[in-house]
Design an enzyme around this catalytic site. Structure first.
Site, PDB file in Angstrom:
ATOM      1  CG  ASP A 119      -1.540   1.130   0.489  1.00 49.78           C
ATOM      2  OD1 ASP A 119      -1.889   1.773   0.199  1.00 49.78           O
ATOM      3  OD2 ASP A 119      -2.942   1.399   2.206  1.00 49.78           O
ATOM      4  CG  ASP A 333      -3.166   5.207  -4.275  1.00 47.32           C
ATOM      5  OD1 ASP A 333      -2.479   4.592  -3.546  1.00 47.32           O
ATOM      6  OD2 ASP A 333      -4.573   4.581  -3.788  1.00 47.32           O
TER       7      ASP A 333
END
Ligand SMILES: *[C@@H]1O[C@H](CO)[C@@H](O)[C@H](O)[C@H]1NC(C)=O
Ligand SMILES: *[C@@H]1O[C@H](CO)[C@@H](O)[C@H](O)[C@H]1NC(C)=O
Ligand SMILES: *[C@@H]1O[C@H](CO)[C@@H](O)[C@H](O)[C@H]1NC(C)=O
Ligand SMILES: *[C@@H]1O[C@H](CO)[C@@H](O)[C@H](O)[C@H]1NC(C)=O
Length: 450
Positions: A119, A333
């Site tokens: 992440d 991201d």
């Protein structure tokens, strides 16, 4: 691979290559070296979450819902004005299963292999720990800190504990505790510790990073993903695995995400020397420092269709607060599938697109702009104008086929957190250099098939 003689490929099938390179390692270490490991998409056949009977349209819809849930989470953490009045101290809205890729790491000494969600939107790596009351169901074995020789609790009066901010607190024994609450009511609470993390355990040259801050979750409730164990923090903040590998990788990592249409190919993440992008077609844009330091902020100045610039930069004084005018207005991201751009940029972009695409539209519930076609759409390329870099997006970055007769735009408007997501990054090597403070993009066939 020939370009990077010092890259170690940490995957068992390529151990041969690693063996050959190992001979050169002592030489390489003086200049730093790199390594590469797999990123397993949650919907790929290699993923433990793989559902072979899932329809493509459902995969898209689930990915969109995860993207929207993630935006809420990122928005809260960036403290955008709409949330400043909120008193709730919730770390995230994200369902903890919200990331898109798994990565294998091994924890402790002796190392216990586990899959975690890689992440780029989180700093602290955490896992479930024995004993936990309660634990959520987890397929990989649960980490037992008592069995690890390198596990150490962190005192309250430590930098790492302070870095947890509102998510940290002190136990009666004066050791540091973390507490992550997610917007869906899920919680992970436990000890903040330092522990060794090993990457590429199955390769002949595993890389062990000692003393990484790790959350050892003894109280975990909620809808967590049973296939993995917690989160692997690849954010830019000081608690992250990336920051703790700094000496080893000189602040450099990159990934190459395979397109949605080739789920059987494996995406890769590279560290150190392997993550230096060079050659033709590399475009670099500055990484902007903004709070929280976790996120990789870049600046989207404008968007254009073909060569036509849309719209001219908003320069009306009234609009200075507009997202479209903000430096660092976009996050790169790996955990968001779709792309999101400021509404002010999206609207003129959409109307320009509709002028050039003659194909009839079709409504697909929840999705944005979709077209009824069985063939590829004839659309000009889209250029994201980032500070110092024009990112030329191909059709596969912008459109995705949901079904035999529906193709949808992967770009959505947002008033919260613009995101360059997986669709926009697919088939680029995306390289982060936290020393030079840049993100670079190089068009690449990430499936490695050409
Ligand atoms: C490493 O080896 C273990 C045990 O053989 C296996 O379960 C795991 O899938 C392997 N991981 C990779 C990345 O090959
Ligand atoms: C675990 O956390 C929940 C929620 O904060 C709390 O209600 C519960 O008492 C905790 N359980 C233990 C054993 O500490
Ligand atoms: C991917 O692999 C699965 C088996 O693991 C196979 O059934 C499927 O056809 C493959 N898909 C593509 C697009 O090659
Ligand atoms: C797409 O267009 C065809 C005719 O070109 C029509 O038969 C079909 O129903 C349309 N599909 C949808 C989902 O609207």
């Amino acid at each position: 691979m020939a370009e990077f003689p010092y890259c170690l490929i940490l995957s068992s099938c390529l151990a041969w290559f690693v063996f050959l390179v190992a001979i050169e390692l002592s030489l390489a270490e003086s200049t730093g070296y790199g390594f590469m490991i797999d990123l397993i998409h949650r919907d790929s056949p290699k993923s433990p979450s793989y559902n072979p009977s899932a329809r493509l349209v459902d995969r898209h819809l689930h990915a969109l819902r995860r993207s929207l849930s993630r935006i809420k989470h990122l928005r809260r953490r960036t403290n955008r004005p709409s949330w400043r009045s909120s008193k709730k101290d919730v770390q995230s809205e994200l369902s903890p299963a919200g990331g898109e890729y798994y990565m294998e790491i091994a924890l402790g000494t002796p190392p216990l292999p586990t899959l975690g969600i890689a992440d780029t939107g989180s700093d602290l790596t955490w896992t479930q720990c024995k004993p936990c009351r309660p634990c959520y169901p987890q397929d990989p074995p649960i980490f037992d800190p008592k069995r690890s020789l390198t596990y150490n609790l962190v005192p309250c009066r430590s930098d790492a504990c302070h870095m947890l901010g509102n998510n940290g607190f002190c136990s009666q024994e004066r050791t540091c505790q973390y507490n992550y609450g997610y917007g869906d009511g899920s919680v992970s609470k436990g000890d903040l510790a330092t522990e060794s993390i090993t990457l590429g355990l199955n390769s002949s040259l595993p890389v062990t990073v000692p003393g990484v801050p790790v959350g050892c979750g003894h109280n975990n409730t909620g809808i967590f993903d049973s296939k993995g164990s917690g989160i692997i923090g690849l954010g830019g903040g000081p608690l992250s695995l990336i920051s703790h590998m700094d000496h080893l990788i000189q602040g450099k990592f990159s990934y190459c995400l395979v397109p949605f249409t080739t789920p059987n190919a494996t995406s890769k993440i590279n560290f150190g020397e392997c993550a230096i992008l060079s050659g033709e077609g590399v475009a670099s844009t500055p990484l902007i420092r903004k709070s929280p330091g976790t996120f990789y902020y870049i600046t989207l100045e404008s968007i254009s269709l073909g060569t036509k610039n849309l719209p001219p930069k908003i320069s009306n004084a009234k609009d200075l607060s507009s997202l479209a005018n903000e430096v660092g207005n976009m996050i790169v991201d790996s955990g968001t599938t779709y792309n999101f751009i400021p509404t002010e940029l999206y609207k003129p972009f959409e109307s320009a697109l509709l002028k050039v695409i003659q194909t009839p539209q079709v409504q697909v519930p929840e999705m944005g702009l979709c077209f009824n076609t069985t063939t590829d759409l004839a659309a000009p390329p889209v250029i994201l104008q980032l500070t110092g870099a024009n990112l030329l997006l191909k059709s596969a970055n912008i459109f995705t086929r949901l079904s035999d007769d529906a193709v949808c735009l992967t770009i959505f408007p947002t008033r919260d957190v613009p995101i360059l997501g997986n669709f926009g990054q697919a088939d680029f090597e995306v390289g982060f250099d936290l020393e030079k403070r840049t993100v670079s993009f190089k068009p690449t066939d990430c499936t490695g098939s050409s």
